[in-house]
Design a protein around this motif. Structure first.
Motif, PDB file in Angstrom:
ATOM      1  N   LYS A 191      -3.949  10.382   1.701  1.00 23.64           N
ATOM      2  CA  LYS A 191      -4.787   9.398   0.999  1.00 23.64           C
ATOM      3  C   LYS A 191      -3.959   8.164   0.632  1.00 23.64           C
ATOM      4  CE  LYS A 191      -7.959   9.011  -2.939  1.00 23.64           C
ATOM      5  NZ  LYS A 191      -7.314   7.940  -3.717  1.00 23.64           N
ATOM      6  N   ALA A 192      -2.733   8.393   0.147  1.00 22.12           N
ATOM      7  CA  ALA A 192      -1.859   7.267  -0.204  1.00 22.12           C
ATOM      8  C   ALA A 192      -1.554   6.413   1.024  1.00 22.12           C
ATOM      9  CB  ALA A 192      -0.566   7.790  -0.831  1.00 22.12           C
ATOM     10  N   ILE A 193      -1.282   7.080   2.144  1.00 22.47           N
ATOM     11  CA  ILE A 193      -0.987   6.357   3.381  1.00 22.47           C
ATOM     12  C   ILE A 193      -2.208   5.538   3.827  1.00 22.47           C
ATOM     13  CG2 ILE A 193      -0.515   6.669   5.854  1.00 22.47           C
ATOM     14  CD1 ILE A 193       1.247   9.096   5.010  1.00 22.47           C
ATOM     15  N   ASN A 194      -3.384   6.162   3.741  1.00 17.20           N
ATOM     16  CA  ASN A 194      -4.609   5.481   4.171  1.00 17.20           C
ATOM     17  C   ASN A 194      -4.927   4.266   3.301  1.00 17.20           C
ATOM     18  OD1 ASN A 194      -4.890   7.434   6.110  1.00 17.20           O
ATOM     19  ND2 ASN A 194      -6.437   8.612   5.009  1.00 17.20           N
ATOM     20  N   GLU A 195      -4.554   4.314   2.038  1.00 17.89           N
ATOM     21  CA  GLU A 195      -4.852   3.212   1.111  1.00 17.89           C
ATOM     22  C   GLU A 195      -3.862   2.058   1.224  1.00 17.89           C
ATOM     23  OE1 GLU A 195      -6.788   6.047  -2.406  1.00 17.89           O
ATOM     24  OE2 GLU A 195      -4.779   5.195  -2.646  1.00 17.89           O
ATOM     25  N   SER A 196      -2.758   2.274   1.928  1.00 16.15           N
ATOM     26  CA  SER A 196      -1.688   1.277   1.978  1.00 16.15           C
ATOM     27  C   SER A 196      -2.035   0.125   2.919  1.00 16.15           C
ATOM     28  CB  SER A 196      -0.382   1.936   2.431  1.00 16.15           C
ATOM     29  OG  SER A 196      -0.010   2.978   1.551  1.00 16.15           O
ATOM     30  N   ASN A 197      -1.712  -1.081   2.497  1.00 16.57           N
ATOM     31  CA  ASN A 197      -1.865  -2.265   3.348  1.00 16.57           C
ATOM     32  C   ASN A 197      -0.621  -2.529   4.184  1.00 16.57           C
ATOM     33  OD1 ASN A 197      -4.359  -2.642   2.186  1.00 16.57           O
ATOM     34  ND2 ASN A 197      -3.653  -4.182   0.722  1.00 16.57           N
ATOM     35  N   PHE A 198       0.266  -1.589   4.209  1.00  9.87           N
ATOM     36  CA  PHE A 198       1.534  -1.682   4.938  1.00  9.87           C
ATOM     37  C   PHE A 198       1.741  -0.358   5.670  1.00  9.87           C
ATOM     38  CE2 PHE A 198       2.021  -0.444   0.525  1.00  9.87           C
ATOM     39  CZ  PHE A 198       2.636   0.793   0.637  1.00  9.87           C
ATOM     40  N   PRO A 199       2.525  -0.346   6.727  1.00 10.58           N
ATOM     41  CA  PRO A 199       2.758   0.915   7.441  1.00 10.58           C
ATOM     42  C   PRO A 199       3.787   1.792   6.748  1.00 10.58           C
ATOM     43  CG  PRO A 199       3.941  -0.865   8.509  1.00 10.58           C
ATOM     44  CD  PRO A 199       3.144  -1.497   7.401  1.00 10.58           C
ATOM     45  N   TRP A 200       3.577   3.098   6.830  1.00 14.79           N
ATOM     46  CA  TRP A 200       4.576   4.083   6.436  1.00 14.79           C
ATOM     47  C   TRP A 200       5.334   4.486   7.700  1.00 14.79           C
ATOM     48  CZ3 TRP A 200       5.308   6.712   1.588  1.00 14.79           C
ATOM     49  CH2 TRP A 200       4.502   6.220   0.545  1.00 14.79           C
ATOM     50  N   LEU A 201       6.635   4.600   7.581  1.00 15.32           N
ATOM     51  CA  LEU A 201       7.483   4.859   8.741  1.00 15.32           C
ATOM     52  C   LEU A 201       8.172   6.215   8.609  1.00 15.32           C
ATOM     53  CD1 LEU A 201       9.260   1.368   8.863  1.00 15.32           C
ATOM     54  CD2 LEU A 201       7.109   2.019   9.969  1.00 15.32           C
ATOM     55  N   SER A 202       8.175   6.955   9.702  1.00 14.69           N
ATOM     56  CA  SER A 202       8.935   8.208   9.723  1.00 14.69           C
ATOM     57  C   SER A 202       9.123   8.645  11.164  1.00 14.69           C
ATOM     58  CB  SER A 202       8.210   9.301   8.931  1.00 14.69           C
ATOM     59  OG  SER A 202       9.039  10.439   8.835  1.00 14.69           O
ATOM     60  N   ALA A 203      10.307   8.357  11.690  1.00 21.20           N
ATOM     61  CA  ALA A 203      10.574   8.635  13.101  1.00 21.20           C
ATOM     62  C   ALA A 203      10.853  10.104  13.375  1.00 21.20           C
ATOM     63  CB  ALA A 203      11.752   7.782  13.590  1.00 21.20           C
ATOM     64  N   ASN A 204      11.324  10.840  12.367  1.00 20.31           N
ATOM     65  CA  ASN A 204      11.814  12.201  12.647  1.00 20.31           C
ATOM     66  C   ASN A 204      10.963  13.316  12.062  1.00 20.31           C
ATOM     67  OD1 ASN A 204      12.839  11.397  10.013  1.00 20.31           O
ATOM     68  ND2 ASN A 204      14.126  13.227  10.079  1.00 20.31           N
ATOM     69  N   ILE A 205       9.842  12.974  11.410  1.00 23.33           N
ATOM     70  CA  ILE A 205       8.904  14.011  10.965  1.00 23.33           C
ATOM     71  C   ILE A 205       7.748  14.011  11.956  1.00 23.33           C
ATOM     72  CG2 ILE A 205       7.506  14.918   9.087  1.00 23.33           C
ATOM     73  CD1 ILE A 205       9.187  13.319   7.141  1.00 23.33           C
TER      74      ILE A 205
END
Length: 521
Positions: free
Chosen positions: A107-121
């Motif tokens: 939900k937090a990721i969906n609400e963000s106006n910026f990208p969340w980054l995670s190359a190794n998960i």
């Protein structure tokens, strides 16, 4: 020749802190995203070529975020609302992002106006589970910055398996190596930034290991073994670091919003190529900075509801669980310490536990317990760790605690080594699940005169699983006998949350004292 200066700002390990207060007392505190917001706005005014990144452990850690998840999860996440308002460019997933479960994180990721980054998960398809391993940002004059996000892969050692179901945590070092090479080859950025929710496993100057090399922290190796990184943003360890490792600028901006990391990078254009000519990493502490009122106003409704909730009773105590005299409470088994140890044993499903009275202002729990009582009595954001120790380790730990006391003219007082140069009452542990006696007439190191477990003497070569806070389990407080012991289990939620959950589930708790330990002289 044309030149351009880029400002990169990093927050990390904010842990739900927005308002500059201590929730246990509502006293003023020099921390929080509200103060950080002032710095971000100032820096953006100074330089329009400013990139702002959060490096993880954002959405968990205070009564505000705890209350939001319990009561207000239909509303936007307050941490995300603030980051959106501050126009963050990217965020990286931290280990504590998983603490409230995947639904809250998603939900937090969906609400963000910026990208969340995670190359190794990675998800079950072997792809980054949030879809975005890196971000490209084009700045003035076509300067291109790449931001790669990686997260400590040690998360499965701590997190509730249900919260990370279906995820694979690839080695952060190897993933960084692979992606930096790929980005350099395919995107040809002018600046390569790695934002790593992890810290340093070695001394930044000598390279000597500073902890057991489990892979939890790999920052030193990332700087020394991977070519092509222009800036490494770090976190996770809650340290205040700025400098260079193997020529790579690094920052780590403390925790709870006490500081923000800043890197100033200057590039010079020669024909068709931009070259970095200068890089300056530093930390900006918020001690003398006023919180940004507009940012506080944005989440004032969440704060108001949290404060109301903090003062509502969450349960009751039958009997007396208050502390009138902290020295007496450390000389004889008491109900508050016994209760906290009981919570730890229940959560960890083990039979032995230790904890401490952290300071001399702890008052214990009144008859009607509020959440504020919980956070004012358990003041540190500790998590729990179960380690396997020998009977010899157990006795040595008890001797370390027994050294807290000294006798002066037949009167018991506190050993100055626990009070000077700063109070360290938190380094005296009291135990549940074992029976023991300290005799203060004996020399330090020989004071444990009885030690048994389930009615039998503790054997030096016996093995015992013990739950304690993560600080102590790492050997903190000169409990070197615990360092590098096998970790049986990590419980990643803060103890204040665990205590609150325990009380909320039962409604009523009982003040009990089984007198399993005492101090004689």
């Amino acid at each position: 020749m044309k030149s351009i200066t880029i400002t990169i700002l990093e927050t990390s390990d904010i842990h739900g802190n927005i308002f500059p207060i201590n929730y246990g007392s509502n006293d003023k505190a020099e921390l929080g995203l509200g103060k950080i917001a002032t710095v971000i706005k100032q820096e953006r005014r100074r330089n329009r070529n400013t990139i702002v990144i959060d490096n993880g452990d954002l959405i968990q850690g205070t009564p505000l975020t705890y209350h939001y998840v319990r009561s207000n999860s239909h509303k936007p996440n307050p941490m995300i609302a603030l980051l959106n308002d501050l126009h963050y460019d990217a965020a990286v997933v931290g280990n504590h992002e998983f603490n409230y479960g995947m639904d809250v994180l998603q939900k937090a990721i969906n609400e963000s106006n910026f990208p969340w980054l995670s190359a190794n998960i990675l998800n079950e398809k072997g792809e980054p589970f949030i879809g975005k391993p890196y971000l490209l940002i084009e700045l003035e004059d076509g300067v291109k910055a790449a931001i790669l996000g990686v997260t400590t892969h040690y998360i499965p050692n701590w997190e509730n398996p249900e919260h990370i179901k279906g995820l694979t945590f690839d080695d952060a070092l190897e993933s960084t190596k692979k992606w930096v090479e790929k980005i350099r080859t395919e995107e040809n950025p002018d600046i390569m930034i790695v934002s790593y929710h992890g810290g340093f496993e070695a001394d930044l100057e000598t390279g000597e290991p500073t902890e057991k090399l489990t892979g939890e922290n790999q920052g030193y190796r990332i700087c020394t073994e991977i070519e092509g990184i222009d800036l490494l943003l770090t976190g996770h360890q809650h340290r205040s670091l700025s400098g260079k490792v193997n020529g790579v600028p690094i920052v780590q901006p403390s925790f709870n919003g006490q500081a923000i990391g800043k890197a100033t990078i200057t590039l010079m254009r020669n024909e068709d190529m931009w070259t970095i000519t200068e890089s300056k990493p530093e930390l900006i502490f918020v001690n003398e900075i006023e919180a940004d009122e507009a940012s506080l106003q944005l989440v004032k409704e969440y704060e108001y509801e949290t404060q109301e909730w903090l003062d509502k009773p969450i349960g009751q105590v039958i009997g007396n669980m208050t502390i009138d005299d902290p020295l007496k409470a450390r000389l004889k088994d008491n109900a508050l310490v016994e209760f906290i140890n009981k919570v730890q044993m229940e959560v960890a499903k083990v039979s032995i536990s230790n904890t401490a009275l952290f300071n001399n202002v702890t008052k214990g729990f009144p008859s009607n317990i509020t959440m504020r009582d919980v956070v004012s009595n358990y003041i540190y954001p500790n998590t729990l760790t179960v380690i396997r120790i020998s009977g010899k380790d157990l006795k040595e730990a008890l001797e370390r605690s027994a050294s807290y006391f000294i006798l002066e003219n037949g009167e018991v007082t506190v050993n100055p080594s626990f009070t000077t140069p700063k109070p360290q009452h938190y380094n005296y542990d009291m135990w549940e699940g074992i029976d023991y006696i300290f005799d203060l007439t004996k020399p330090i190191g020989e004071r444990v005169v009885r030690l048994s477990f389930k009615g039998n003497p503790v054997r030096p070569d016996g093995e015992y699983d013990v739950v304690m806070n993560n600080y102590r389990a790492g050997g903190g407080g000169e409990y070197v006998m615990f360092k590098d012991k096998p970790i049986i289990k990590d419980i990643p939620l803060d103890m204040s949350e665990l205590i609150a959950n325990y009380i909320l589930e039962r409604g009523t708790i009982e003040a009990t004292v089984n007198n399993n330990w005492k101090v004689i002289w």
